[in-house]
Design a protein around this motif. Sequence first.
Motif, PDB file in Angstrom:
ATOM      1  N   ALA A 176      14.503 -28.140 -16.347  1.00 53.29           N
ATOM      2  CA  ALA A 176      13.825 -27.883 -15.078  1.00 53.29           C
ATOM      3  C   ALA A 176      12.364 -27.539 -15.342  1.00 53.29           C
ATOM      4  CB  ALA A 176      14.501 -26.739 -14.327  1.00 53.29           C
ATOM      5  N   VAL A 177      11.529 -27.709 -14.328  1.00 52.28           N
ATOM      6  CA  VAL A 177      10.120 -27.303 -14.401  1.00 52.28           C
ATOM      7  C   VAL A 177       9.793 -26.530 -13.130  1.00 52.28           C
ATOM      8  CG1 VAL A 177       7.719 -28.018 -14.609  1.00 52.28           C
ATOM      9  CG2 VAL A 177       9.504 -29.343 -15.746  1.00 52.28           C
ATOM     10  N   ILE A 178       9.231 -25.335 -13.294  1.00 50.40           N
ATOM     11  CA  ILE A 178       8.861 -24.478 -12.174  1.00 50.40           C
ATOM     12  C   ILE A 178       7.384 -24.667 -11.835  1.00 50.40           C
ATOM     13  CG2 ILE A 178       8.448 -22.070 -11.514  1.00 50.40           C
ATOM     14  CD1 ILE A 178      11.027 -21.351 -12.981  1.00 50.40           C
ATOM     15  N   PHE A 179       7.126 -24.939 -10.554  1.00 51.02           N
ATOM     16  CA  PHE A 179       5.762 -25.077 -10.030  1.00 51.02           C
ATOM     17  C   PHE A 179       5.525 -23.980  -8.999  1.00 51.02           C
ATOM     18  CE2 PHE A 179       7.170 -29.341 -11.218  1.00 51.02           C
ATOM     19  CZ  PHE A 179       6.106 -29.801 -11.990  1.00 51.02           C
ATOM     20  N   THR A 180       4.379 -23.302  -9.111  1.00 53.72           N
ATOM     21  CA  THR A 180       4.066 -22.232  -8.162  1.00 53.72           C
ATOM     22  C   THR A 180       2.895 -22.566  -7.246  1.00 53.72           C
ATOM     23  OG1 THR A 180       2.618 -21.112  -9.767  1.00 53.72           O
ATOM     24  CG2 THR A 180       4.957 -20.486  -9.749  1.00 53.72           C
ATOM     25  N   SER A 181       2.333 -23.772  -7.374  1.00 54.84           N
ATOM     26  CA  SER A 181       1.255 -24.198  -6.471  1.00 54.84           C
ATOM     27  C   SER A 181       1.178 -25.716  -6.435  1.00 54.84           C
ATOM     28  CB  SER A 181      -0.105 -23.630  -6.907  1.00 54.84           C
ATOM     29  OG  SER A 181      -0.616 -24.369  -8.006  1.00 54.84           O
ATOM     30  N   LYS A 182       0.630 -26.232  -5.352  1.00 52.56           N
ATOM     31  CA  LYS A 182       0.487 -27.685  -5.239  1.00 52.56           C
ATOM     32  C   LYS A 182      -0.564 -28.198  -6.222  1.00 52.56           C
ATOM     33  CE  LYS A 182      -2.961 -27.816  -1.500  1.00 52.56           C
ATOM     34  NZ  LYS A 182      -3.265 -28.335  -0.157  1.00 52.56           N
ATOM     35  N   THR A 183      -1.510 -27.345  -6.632  1.00 47.89           N
ATOM     36  CA  THR A 183      -2.525 -27.750  -7.604  1.00 47.89           C
ATOM     37  C   THR A 183      -1.876 -28.159  -8.918  1.00 47.89           C
ATOM     38  OG1 THR A 183      -4.168 -26.285  -6.608  1.00 47.89           O
ATOM     39  CG2 THR A 183      -4.597 -27.026  -8.848  1.00 47.89           C
ATOM     40  N   GLN A 210      16.481 -25.162 -20.875  1.00 51.97           N
ATOM     41  CA  GLN A 210      15.062 -25.178 -21.227  1.00 51.97           C
ATOM     42  C   GLN A 210      14.270 -25.322 -19.926  1.00 51.97           C
ATOM     43  OE1 GLN A 210      13.818 -25.086 -24.520  1.00 51.97           O
ATOM     44  NE2 GLN A 210      15.930 -24.751 -25.212  1.00 51.97           N
ATOM     45  N   VAL A 211      13.502 -24.297 -19.583  1.00 50.29           N
ATOM     46  CA  VAL A 211      12.801 -24.291 -18.295  1.00 50.29           C
ATOM     47  C   VAL A 211      11.294 -24.287 -18.508  1.00 50.29           C
ATOM     48  CG1 VAL A 211      12.522 -23.130 -16.073  1.00 50.29           C
ATOM     49  CG2 VAL A 211      14.723 -23.008 -17.274  1.00 50.29           C
ATOM     50  N   GLY A 212      10.632 -25.344 -18.064  1.00 46.32           N
ATOM     51  CA  GLY A 212       9.180 -25.417 -18.141  1.00 46.32           C
ATOM     52  C   GLY A 212       8.544 -24.583 -17.047  1.00 46.32           C
ATOM     53  N   VAL A 213       7.412 -23.963 -17.346  1.00 46.15           N
ATOM     54  CA  VAL A 213       6.690 -23.138 -16.368  1.00 46.15           C
ATOM     55  C   VAL A 213       5.257 -23.657 -16.288  1.00 46.15           C
ATOM     56  CG1 VAL A 213       5.937 -20.809 -15.746  1.00 46.15           C
ATOM     57  CG2 VAL A 213       8.119 -21.134 -16.955  1.00 46.15           C
ATOM     58  N   ALA A 214       4.888 -24.205 -15.144  1.00 43.72           N
ATOM     59  CA  ALA A 214       3.558 -24.799 -14.987  1.00 43.72           C
ATOM     60  C   ALA A 214       2.513 -23.799 -14.517  1.00 43.72           C
ATOM     61  CB  ALA A 214       3.626 -25.978 -14.003  1.00 43.72           C
ATOM     62  N   ALA A 215       2.936 -22.596 -14.202  1.00 42.79           N
ATOM     63  CA  ALA A 215       2.039 -21.578 -13.659  1.00 42.79           C
ATOM     64  C   ALA A 215       1.108 -21.013 -14.722  1.00 42.79           C
ATOM     65  CB  ALA A 215       2.853 -20.452 -13.036  1.00 42.79           C
ATOM     66  N   ALA A 216       0.116 -20.262 -14.253  1.00 48.41           N
ATOM     67  CA  ALA A 216      -0.820 -19.597 -15.172  1.00 48.41           C
ATOM     68  C   ALA A 216      -0.679 -18.090 -15.041  1.00 48.41           C
ATOM     69  CB  ALA A 216      -2.249 -20.044 -14.872  1.00 48.41           C
ATOM     70  N   ARG A 217      -1.174 -17.509 -13.950  1.00 52.15           N
ATOM     71  CA  ARG A 217      -1.196 -16.051 -13.792  1.00 52.15           C
ATOM     72  C   ARG A 217       0.197 -15.423 -13.793  1.00 52.15           C
ATOM     73  NH1 ARG A 217      -4.364 -14.998  -8.506  1.00 52.15           N
ATOM     74  NH2 ARG A 217      -3.228 -16.882  -7.924  1.00 52.15           N
ATOM     75  N   SER A 218       1.178 -16.114 -13.212  1.00 46.88           N
ATOM     76  CA  SER A 218       2.526 -15.546 -13.113  1.00 46.88           C
ATOM     77  C   SER A 218       3.461 -16.042 -14.213  1.00 46.88           C
ATOM     78  CB  SER A 218       3.121 -15.888 -11.744  1.00 46.88           C
ATOM     79  OG  SER A 218       3.095 -17.302 -11.530  1.00 46.88           O
ATOM     80  N   ALA A 219       2.916 -16.757 -15.217  1.00 49.87           N
ATOM     81  CA  ALA A 219       3.757 -17.365 -16.252  1.00 49.87           C
ATOM     82  C   ALA A 219       4.555 -16.327 -17.036  1.00 49.87           C
ATOM     83  CB  ALA A 219       2.896 -18.194 -17.202  1.00 49.87           C
ATOM     84  N   ASP A 220       3.930 -15.204 -17.401  1.00 47.58           N
ATOM     85  CA  ASP A 220       4.620 -14.182 -18.188  1.00 47.58           C
ATOM     86  C   ASP A 220       5.775 -13.572 -17.409  1.00 47.58           C
ATOM     87  OD1 ASP A 220       2.923 -14.619 -20.303  1.00 47.58           O
ATOM     88  OD2 ASP A 220       1.643 -12.883 -19.890  1.00 47.58           O
ATOM     89  N   ALA A 221       5.535 -13.262 -16.132  1.00 50.06           N
ATOM     90  CA  ALA A 221       6.575 -12.649 -15.306  1.00 50.06           C
ATOM     91  C   ALA A 221       7.745 -13.606 -15.103  1.00 50.06           C
ATOM     92  CB  ALA A 221       5.990 -12.239 -13.954  1.00 50.06           C
ATOM     93  N   ILE A 222       7.441 -14.869 -14.853  1.00 49.39           N
ATOM     94  CA  ILE A 222       8.497 -15.866 -14.658  1.00 49.39           C
ATOM     95  C   ILE A 222       9.278 -16.071 -15.949  1.00 49.39           C
ATOM     96  CG2 ILE A 222       8.948 -18.312 -14.186  1.00 49.39           C
ATOM     97  CD1 ILE A 222       6.532 -18.247 -12.279  1.00 49.39           C
ATOM     98  N   SER A 223       8.573 -16.114 -17.075  1.00 46.42           N
ATOM     99  CA  SER A 223       9.224 -16.294 -18.377  1.00 46.42           C
ATOM    100  C   SER A 223      10.194 -15.156 -18.665  1.00 46.42           C
ATOM    101  CB  SER A 223       8.174 -16.388 -19.482  1.00 46.42           C
ATOM    102  OG  SER A 223       7.372 -17.546 -19.327  1.00 46.42           O
ATOM    103  N   SER A 224       9.781 -13.930 -18.350  1.00 45.28           N
ATOM    104  CA  SER A 224      10.658 -12.769 -18.571  1.00 45.28           C
ATOM    105  C   SER A 224      11.924 -12.876 -17.745  1.00 45.28           C
ATOM    106  CB  SER A 224       9.914 -11.475 -18.221  1.00 45.28           C
ATOM    107  OG  SER A 224       8.831 -11.257 -19.103  1.00 45.28           O
TER     108      SER A 224
END
Length: 273
Positions: A192-199, A8-22
């Motif tokens: 796991a949780v994926i972060f794509t920015s320090k924000t 189960q992988v959490g995705v904290a991103a916004a704009r790239s969330a769909d691409a990462i999820s795929s």
Amino acid sequence: MKKLEGKQVGVAAARSADAISSLIINNGGSPKVFSIQGEQLLNEEISRSNISELLSRPFDYVLLTTGIGAKTLEQAAEQLGLVPDFIDKLGHTKLAIRGSKTLKWLKQHSLTTSIEAEDGTMENLLNKLSEESNGGKQVFLQAYNEDDASLKGKLEELGYTVYLSKPYQYRNPDRETLNSLQKQITNRTLDAVIFTSKTQVQNLFLEGSTAQKELMEAFNEDVLAVAVGKVTAKRLESYGVSNVFQPTDPKMGRMVVELANFYDVKRNEASRP
């Protein structure tokens, strides 16, 4: 068995969330999106004022910290009918640059850097600027968040006179989404949780949040914190997260592939007698 099967992988991103999820799904994992980047707000009036200041004053350096910031300033120049003057000013001023997206924007306009942070961090850029300062030099600093005051202060300590440009900022993320991610981390329901920015990291570890210690413990014990690059990783570490996974190259695709390989190696090690 696919390498992320059962994860189960959490995705904290916004704009790239769909691409990462795929990518996660393609590797057999289950993505769960919690977009905690926050809404991007453009400061159009401020940006136009920033352009006027940039064009009317002599600056020794223009320090661009994000690609979005550079693009926003360009849009403000366009509204004022001053894009050629804006690009010409940058072309005749030393440019200090952080970030691959900022470099990409420069290349689109055939602009070159004088100082560049090879590792993408402000620390590296400040170290280089410390070698350049002879006192009294003027810097146009493009920033966007709560780090701006600290960065401005550090440049002033080096002897620079700083004009602060804030062409955009981020609104706080949806509280329900944030609370949900915090709960799933502290309850250890995510692997796991994926972060794509320090924000995103800053928003997760909101100042004054009672969950800060629990989040740190969860990341250091059971939930893998994944950072796309050094800047994001350093922000996680600043909150006490000692176990941070980073790809060898700060790219979204590379990050998911190497994460999958990481879990595959762990699974194979665990199956050995």
